[in-house]
Write an enzyme that holds these catalytic residues in place. Structure first.
Site, mmCIF file in Angstrom:
data_model
loop_
_atom_site.group_PDB
_atom_site.id
_atom_site.type_symbol
_atom_site.label_atom_id
_atom_site.label_comp_id
_atom_site.label_asym_id
_atom_site.label_seq_id
_atom_site.Cartn_x
_atom_site.Cartn_y
_atom_site.Cartn_z
ATOM 1 C CB SER A 503 -1.367 0.094 1.485
ATOM 2 O OG SER A 503 -2.326 0.528 1.674
ATOM 3 C CG ASP A 590 -6.178 -3.319 -4.027
ATOM 4 O OD1 ASP A 590 -7.254 -2.265 -3.862
ATOM 5 O OD2 ASP A 590 -5.025 -2.986 -3.924
ATOM 6 C CG HIS A 622 -5.218 -2.916 -0.804
ATOM 7 N ND1 HIS A 622 -4.669 -1.691 -0.941
ATOM 8 C CD2 HIS A 622 -4.545 -1.750 0.935
ATOM 9 C CE1 HIS A 622 -3.761 -1.224 -0.879
ATOM 10 N NE2 HIS A 622 -3.930 -1.400 0.411
#
Length: 672
Positions: A503, A590, A622
């Site tokens: 991320s 995601d 994600h």
């Protein structure tokens, strides 16, 4: 990226593993003193058992455990052995990562999305049910809707309070949900851009929370459908309600409105006056959290997390309990997993830097402690490496807290290094067990986990110093200066430094390679954004109520004054500067960092003729949850860094893992 609701799913961080005495020639001289290579499965296969929760009445223990290779929920009687547990769910496709008990213990409720898309549905199943997915009832049967949980009231145990964005995908309306009939009753329609709602202890919706750049953060009183602001703070500050006081008139909130460090206060909803309850006794970090009695609902403990966690009991009984537990479980981080409604039985979760976790059943009345399970019983803790809290100075003199893991059995000089910037970025790393850090240390790498500016927990000045400082600014400088600190200390081989993260950590990886191309020999980005403008324009619709936070901390892609800076801070537009090999890993579903973020950086590097590899999991979002995908990603990361940094590497793979690696590996010439 931020965590918006209680069961957004446990996003599992990218991680790694290995075995077999295969050692590169360059490190053969030190192999005799290093611990053996540990199988990657021992680090990152699904835990044997995890996530235990007591039923409120103390009759049952539920926990998560694999069933046919997929994590499901299991239940046993409180006095039965762990071996007697039976599965009560039987999902064969997607791990059940988050679950909880109804207030009366008649149901286990769990959230489930599809392939990581984070559109969570809420299901109910009886603890008396043997594993049969047809027995689970879908309580929120809507497509493209993300359910949120607001309250599980004790006084109305057959009902819970939830939010649904079925009417408007950008906001959640509030519903009362009957767990027996499945009937949903609308309580409040969200027509004022409310980010979240709070009930009192009886389950009545009393407060709302929202944020705007103009008015800042607002806590609003809900009365007869009307919303009235009762407490505000600047958008750069924190003020958020935690839980109502037993008197029903006051609410605990965490705030740093008039101070730097977040503290605990009590706010009177009617008079709008607040009083300080507590701040960090050591004046080092933000308020960490609180523990409340299940019987009286009174505040019984607070905790703070500096280099290590600190617990502060607020009554003699709990102080005696903590003293007993520390005597029985020395040198471990303690946390309370769940407590029965009579406050008698509690689950105590423990871990350390070399202990991935264990759970004990504590009988407070009898003062007895019984181990229930180890999370990873086969992991050889004696071969794991100590994690040390460190401090270093960034280029402007700011002290940066970090954690350093040095490989065991090796002289800490001239080592290959992997830097792991944490995700969020509005979060932080903690002391304790990190599978990724231990795996790479076992492979011979020093591992640095910096809490750069923009991280939470160290006060609002430290957090706000990271505002709009992505990539080319302070946040990245703090990571860069951590690497230089290790080089100056003689720990790091300056020619063998790698960077990897998930991320925001993936973004920091791309930024490190693009903006400090001479510093890193390789980088691996997991679900990392490459273009801040396309990232901000594609966030999930239900993040609209917190858009002001993104505008403050990152920027507004629709503001001409921000556009040039956002472009300059986007690694995509400096792809021509990237020289080091890059591995990109992405989940196709995601919702936070779309696949396009990874596609575009891969295409840019391909067109420039730069070395880039690409993995895509079609059934992930994600971060990776499924065991086979985690192991595949790990094997790819291990091989990648061994190739470019020279660490130890287990070449052996099972046929299943080899096949999955081939399946997830993308021919970069096919990327559009």
């Amino acid at each position: 990226m931020p965590k918006l609701q209680r069961y957004t799913g446990l996003i599992l961080m990218a991680s790694l593993m290995g075995l077999v005495p295969l050692v590169h020639i360059a490190e053969a001289s030190s192999a005799a003193t290093q611990p053996p290579l540990i199988k990657r499965e021992l680090f990152f296969s699904d835990p044997d058992i995890s996530g235990a929760q007591l039923s409120p009445d103390g009759r049952f223990l539920a926990f998560q455990k694999p069933l046919n290779g997929i994590i499901n929920v299991w239940v046993k009687g409180i006095n039965e052995p762990m071996e007697a547990a039976r599965p009560i769910t039987a999902d064969a496709n997607s791990p059940i990562m988050v679950y909880f008990w109804s207030a009366d213990g008649r149901y286990i409720l769990y959230g489930q999305d599809k392939g990581g898309n984070e559109n969570f549905r809420l299901y109910a199943v009886s603890p008396e049910t043997a594993g049969d997915q047809t027995k689970a009832r879908d309580l929120t049967p809507f497509e493209n809707v993300a359910a949120q949980l607001y309250a599980v009231p004790k006084q109305t145990p057959d009902e819970i309070i939830i939010g649904l964005n079925d009417r408007n995908p950008q906001v959640h309306d509030v519903y009362r949900l009957n767990l027996t009939t499945g009937k949903r009753t609308l309580i409040l329609k969200n027509e004022q851009n409310i980010a979240t709602w709070m009930t009192d202890l009886k389950g009545t919706v009393r407060l709302a929370y929202r944020q705007t750049l103009e008015r800042g953060n607002e806590i609003l009183k809900v009365e007869e459908g009307k919303l009235t602001p009762i407490y505000t703070c600047k958008i750069e500050e924190t003020c958020a309600p935690i839980r109502f006081h037993p008197d029903g008139q006051r609410v605990y909130l965490q705030t740093n409105r008039d101070v730097d460090l977040i503290q605990l206060e009590l706010l009177n909803v009617e008079t709008q006056k607040s009083q300080t309850v507590e701040s960090d006794p050591e004046k080092q970090v933000d308020f960490g959290g609180a523990l409340f009695s299940q019987v009286t609902d009174e505040l019984i403990a607070t905790y703070y997390v500096g280099d290590r966690s600190r617990i502060y009991p607020r009554n003699n009984s709990l102080a005696a309990d903590i003293k007993y537990l520390r005597q029985q479980l020395p040198d471990l981080e303690l946390s309370v997993g769940s407590v029965t409604r009579d406050d008698r039985l509690a689950l105590i979760d423990v871990q350390s830097d070399i202990n991935p976790g264990a759970t004990y059943l504590f009988d407070r009345k009898a003062q007895t402690l019984k181990k229930l399970y180890d999370v990873r019983p086969d992991l050889p803790n004696e071969h794991l490496a100590a994690v040390k809290p460190i401090r270093y100075r960034s280029r402007d003199g700011q002290e940066i807290p970090a954690y350093l893991t040095l490989p065991k059995g090796v002289d800490p000089k001239n080592l290959p290094v992997v830097v792991f910037p944490h995700g969020g970025p509005w979060g932080r790393d903690f002391w304790g067990y990190s599978g990724a850090a231990q795996f790479f240390a076992n492979r011979g790498y020093a591992v640095l986990q910096p809490n750069f500016r923009g991280s939470t927990g160290y006060g609002k000045a430290f957090l706000n110093a990271g505002n709009r400082e992505w990539g080319t600014g302070i946040m990245q400088h703090d990571i860069t200066d951590g690497v230089k600190y290790l080089i100056d200390q003689g720990i790091a081989d300056p020619k063998r430094v790698g960077i990897s993260g998930t991320s925001y950590g993936g973004y920091a990886t791309l930024a490190g390679l693009a903006f400090t191309p001479d510093l890193y020999a390789a980088g691996a980005s997991v679900v990392g954004p490459s273009n801040l403008m396309t990232l901000l324009n594609s966030i999930p619709p239900y993040w609209a109520p917190i858009k002001a936070m993104f505008s403050l901390r990152v920027g507004d892609p629709n503001n001409p004054e921000d556009q040039a800076r956002l472009k300059a801070q986007s690694p995509l537009f400096s792809a021509n500067k990237i020289q080091a090999p890059l591995l990109v890993i992405q989940g196709a579903n995601d919702p936070r960092v779309k696949q396009a973020e990874s596609d575009q950086i891969v295409v840019a590097l391909r067109e420039l003729g730069r070395p880039v590899e690409y993995l895509i999991a079609p059934d992930e979002g994600h971060g990776f949850r499924k065991e086979i995908n985690l192991l595949t990603m790990t094997a790819a990361l291990e091989r990648f860094f061994a190739q470019h940094l020279g660490g130890r590497y287990q070449e052996e793979m099972s046929p299943e893992l080899q096949a999955q690696l081939k399946t997830l590996t993308i021919d970069i010439d096919t990327v559009q």
